[in-house]
Design a protein around this motif. Structure first.
Motif, PDB file in Angstrom:
ATOM      1  N   PRO A 150       1.349   9.518  -5.886  1.00  0.00           N
ATOM      2  CA  PRO A 150       1.094  10.392  -4.727  1.00  0.00           C
ATOM      3  C   PRO A 150      -0.197  11.198  -4.819  1.00  0.00           C
ATOM      4  N   SER A 151      -0.659  11.478  -6.031  1.00  0.00           N
ATOM      5  CA  SER A 151      -1.901  12.247  -6.150  1.00  0.00           C
ATOM      6  C   SER A 151      -3.131  11.364  -5.975  1.00  0.00           C
ATOM      7  N   GLY A 152      -2.910  10.056  -5.833  1.00  0.00           N
ATOM      8  CA  GLY A 152      -4.025   9.144  -5.614  1.00  0.00           C
ATOM      9  C   GLY A 152      -4.682   8.632  -6.883  1.00  0.00           C
TER      10      GLY A 152
ATOM     11  N   ARG B 266       0.836  -1.207   0.000  1.00  0.00           N
ATOM     12  CA  ARG B 266       0.000   0.000   0.000  1.00  0.00           C
ATOM     13  C   ARG B 266       0.874   1.262   0.000  1.00  0.00           C
ATOM     14  N   ASP B 267       1.890   1.293   0.856  1.00  0.00           N
ATOM     15  CA  ASP B 267       2.784   2.456   0.906  1.00  0.00           C
ATOM     16  C   ASP B 267       3.527   2.637  -0.415  1.00  0.00           C
TER      17      ASP B 267
END
Length: 96
Positions: free
Chosen positions: A75-77, A67-68
């Motif tokens: 990073p923006s999802g 997940r990480d």
């Protein structure tokens, strides 16, 4: 051209220790050694990634590791559908 950072700041490979992004950019399409230098970096990246994955598996925290890693890559999802589906299939919850 003016980027004097290594490819990856945390990387300990010989390419990142001795060449800047600007240097690699300058030779990338002109000199065959550029492919060798980039391969050295890519192999070292894969070795570090596999080692981190191995440790996460041993420590029974692979889901958190995955997940990480996904959130670091996106990073923006805006995680692609195929990645979300793969994580779902592996029963790894992407919700933090």
């Amino acid at each position: 051209e003016n980027d004097h950072r290594p490819i990856e700041a945390e990387c300990d490979c010989l390419t990142c220790k001795h060449y800047t992004r600007a240097q690699l950019h300058k030779i990338a399409t002109k000199e065959p050694r550029a492919a060798n230098l980039l391969t050295i970096h890519n192999l070292r990246y894969q070795m570090r990634l596999c080692s981190a994955m191995h440790t996460a598996i041993i420590e029974q925290r692979f889901g958190t590791f995955a997940r990480d890693f996904i959130y670091k890559q996106f990073p923006s999802g805006d995680i692609p559908l195929w990645v979300r589906q793969a994580m779902e299939y592996a029963e790894i919850d992407l919700i933090r």
